[in-house]
Scaffold this motif. Sequence first.
Motif, PDB file in Angstrom:
ATOM      1  N   ASN A   1      21.294   9.245   3.292  1.00 17.10           N
ATOM      2  CA  ASN A   1      21.004   8.492   4.171  1.00 17.10           C
ATOM      3  C   ASN A   1      19.659   7.590   3.343  1.00 17.10           C
ATOM      4  O   ASN A   1      18.826   6.606   3.620  1.00 17.10           O
ATOM      5  CB  ASN A   1      20.655   7.948   5.145  1.00 17.10           C
ATOM      6  CG  ASN A   1      22.335   7.684   5.597  1.00 17.10           C
ATOM      7  OD1 ASN A   1      23.103   6.745   5.321  1.00 17.10           O
ATOM      8  ND2 ASN A   1      22.982   9.132   6.775  1.00 17.10           N
TER       9      ASN A   1
ATOM     10  N   SER B   1      17.620   5.784  -2.142  1.00 18.32           N
ATOM     11  CA  SER B   1      17.833   4.308  -2.281  1.00 18.32           C
ATOM     12  C   SER B   1      19.298   3.746  -2.430  1.00 18.32           C
ATOM     13  O   SER B   1      20.193   3.812  -3.175  1.00 18.32           O
ATOM     14  CB  SER B   1      17.509   3.185  -3.513  1.00 18.32           C
ATOM     15  OG  SER B   1      17.452   3.431  -4.425  1.00 18.32           O
ATOM     16  N   ASP B   2      19.336   2.044  -2.713  1.00 24.95           N
ATOM     17  CA  ASP B   2      21.056   1.608  -2.800  1.00 24.95           C
ATOM     18  C   ASP B   2      21.240   2.116  -4.574  1.00 24.95           C
ATOM     19  O   ASP B   2      22.118   2.399  -4.206  1.00 24.95           O
ATOM     20  CB  ASP B   2      21.316   0.239  -1.852  1.00 24.95           C
ATOM     21  CG  ASP B   2      20.875  -0.254  -0.640  1.00 24.95           C
ATOM     22  OD1 ASP B   2      21.664   0.520   0.231  1.00 24.95           O
ATOM     23  OD2 ASP B   2      20.533  -1.353  -0.571  1.00 24.95           O
ATOM     24  N   ALA B   3      20.640   1.897  -4.991  1.00 25.64           N
ATOM     25  CA  ALA B   3      20.549   1.790  -6.561  1.00 25.64           C
ATOM     26  C   ALA B   3      20.964   3.087  -6.592  1.00 25.64           C
ATOM     27  O   ALA B   3      21.890   3.232  -7.253  1.00 25.64           O
ATOM     28  CB  ALA B   3      19.409   1.580  -6.834  1.00 25.64           C
ATOM     29  N   GLU B   4      20.601   4.349  -6.050  1.00 22.10           N
ATOM     30  CA  GLU B   4      20.453   5.929  -6.349  1.00 22.10           C
ATOM     31  C   GLU B   4      22.629   5.801  -5.809  1.00 22.10           C
ATOM     32  O   GLU B   4      22.759   6.163  -6.506  1.00 22.10           O
ATOM     33  CB  GLU B   4      19.692   6.360  -5.759  1.00 22.10           C
ATOM     34  CG  GLU B   4      18.348   6.541  -6.384  1.00 22.10           C
ATOM     35  CD  GLU B   4      17.378   7.225  -5.501  1.00 22.10           C
ATOM     36  OE1 GLU B   4      16.826   8.182  -6.252  1.00 22.10           O
ATOM     37  OE2 GLU B   4      17.794   7.482  -4.582  1.00 22.10           O
ATOM     38  N   LEU B   5      22.354   5.413  -4.371  1.00 20.62           N
ATOM     39  CA  LEU B   5      23.663   5.641  -3.821  1.00 20.62           C
ATOM     40  C   LEU B   5      24.946   4.326  -4.535  1.00 20.62           C
ATOM     41  O   LEU B   5      25.895   5.258  -5.071  1.00 20.62           O
ATOM     42  CB  LEU B   5      24.038   4.183  -2.747  1.00 20.62           C
ATOM     43  CG  LEU B   5      23.133   5.589  -1.557  1.00 20.62           C
ATOM     44  CD1 LEU B   5      23.412   5.192  -0.566  1.00 20.62           C
ATOM     45  CD2 LEU B   5      23.315   7.058  -1.038  1.00 20.62           C
ATOM     46  N   SER B   6      24.656   3.701  -5.788  1.00 22.43           N
ATOM     47  CA  SER B   6      25.892   2.913  -6.644  1.00 22.43           C
ATOM     48  C   SER B   6      25.512   3.701  -7.768  1.00 22.43           C
ATOM     49  O   SER B   6      26.524   3.831  -8.357  1.00 22.43           O
ATOM     50  CB  SER B   6      24.487   2.036  -6.471  1.00 22.43           C
ATOM     51  OG  SER B   6      25.935   1.035  -7.285  1.00 22.43           O
ATOM     52  N   ASP B   7      24.646   4.310  -8.184  1.00 24.13           N
ATOM     53  CA  ASP B   7      24.800   5.180  -9.522  1.00 24.13           C
ATOM     54  C   ASP B   7      26.152   7.009  -8.819  1.00 24.13           C
ATOM     55  O   ASP B   7      26.775   6.887 -10.230  1.00 24.13           O
ATOM     56  CB  ASP B   7      23.111   5.463  -9.511  1.00 24.13           C
ATOM     57  CG  ASP B   7      22.496   5.260 -10.402  1.00 24.13           C
ATOM     58  OD1 ASP B   7      22.932   3.864 -11.115  1.00 24.13           O
ATOM     59  OD2 ASP B   7      21.247   5.633 -10.456  1.00 24.13           O
TER      60      ASP B   7
ATOM     61  N   THR C   1      28.309   3.242  -1.016  1.00 24.67           N
ATOM     62  CA  THR C   1      28.114   2.570  -0.299  1.00 24.67           C
ATOM     63  C   THR C   1      27.535   3.220   0.897  1.00 24.67           C
ATOM     64  O   THR C   1      27.473   4.556   1.474  1.00 24.67           O
ATOM     65  CB  THR C   1      28.545   1.056   0.025  1.00 24.67           C
ATOM     66  OG1 THR C   1      29.762   1.508   0.836  1.00 24.67           O
ATOM     67  CG2 THR C   1      28.832   0.744  -1.538  1.00 24.67           C
ATOM     68  N   ARG C   2      25.957   2.379   1.696  1.00 25.79           N
ATOM     69  CA  ARG C   2      25.976   3.182   2.257  1.00 25.79           C
ATOM     70  C   ARG C   2      26.887   3.187   3.992  1.00 25.79           C
ATOM     71  O   ARG C   2      27.350   4.051   4.835  1.00 25.79           O
ATOM     72  CB  ARG C   2      24.450   1.861   3.957  1.00 25.79           C
ATOM     73  CG  ARG C   2      23.597   2.344   2.715  1.00 25.79           C
ATOM     74  CD  ARG C   2      21.929   2.152   3.485  1.00 25.79           C
ATOM     75  NE  ARG C   2      21.294   2.289   2.507  1.00 25.79           N
ATOM     76  CZ  ARG C   2      19.902   3.616   1.868  1.00 25.79           C
ATOM     77  NH1 ARG C   2      21.192   4.556   2.633  1.00 25.79           N
ATOM     78  NH2 ARG C   2      19.859   3.248   0.958  1.00 25.79           N
TER      79      ARG C   2
ATOM     80  N   GLU D   1      29.533   3.851   3.139  1.00 24.29           N
ATOM     81  CA  GLU D   1      31.390   5.322   2.846  1.00 24.29           C
ATOM     82  C   GLU D   1      30.311   6.684   2.600  1.00 24.29           C
ATOM     83  O   GLU D   1      30.747   7.908   2.892  1.00 24.29           O
ATOM     84  CB  GLU D   1      31.266   5.033   1.506  1.00 24.29           C
ATOM     85  CG  GLU D   1      32.021   3.892   0.834  1.00 24.29           C
ATOM     86  CD  GLU D   1      32.299   3.424  -0.208  1.00 24.29           C
ATOM     87  OE1 GLU D   1      33.265   2.541  -0.904  1.00 24.29           O
ATOM     88  OE2 GLU D   1      31.479   4.023  -0.915  1.00 24.29           O
ATOM     89  N   ILE D   2      28.893   6.951   3.428  1.00 24.37           N
ATOM     90  CA  ILE D   2      28.034   7.816   3.303  1.00 24.37           C
ATOM     91  C   ILE D   2      28.884   9.150   4.038  1.00 24.37           C
ATOM     92  O   ILE D   2      29.425  10.081   3.901  1.00 24.37           O
ATOM     93  CB  ILE D   2      26.853   7.604   3.475  1.00 24.37           C
ATOM     94  CG1 ILE D   2      25.977   7.615   2.507  1.00 24.37           C
ATOM     95  CG2 ILE D   2      26.209   9.340   3.702  1.00 24.37           C
ATOM     96  CD1 ILE D   2      24.912   6.865   2.738  1.00 24.37           C
TER      97      ILE D   2
END
Length: 70
Positions: free
Chosen positions: A45, A48-54, A58-59, A61-62
């Motif tokens: 959590n 960042s959104d970019a790191e999660l995308s890598d 997505t938030r 789905e965490i």
Amino acid sequence: MAYSSMQSSSGELFAAGTKEITLFQRVVHWFHERIELYRAESELNHMSDAELSDIGLTRGEIHMAVRRSV
């Protein structure tokens, strides 16, 4: 991340294969497992959104991603 290598009893306090350990030990293990899940979810959590995308998340789905990896 610690959550990827954790062993789990799938949240079951009274699993059939745990006869050799005490109820107290199972409860302690269950609490430790919950703490590790919380830490892993918290770590994701804070990304960042970019790191999660890598890593393909997505938030939204965490929560399920952490629990499925156990």
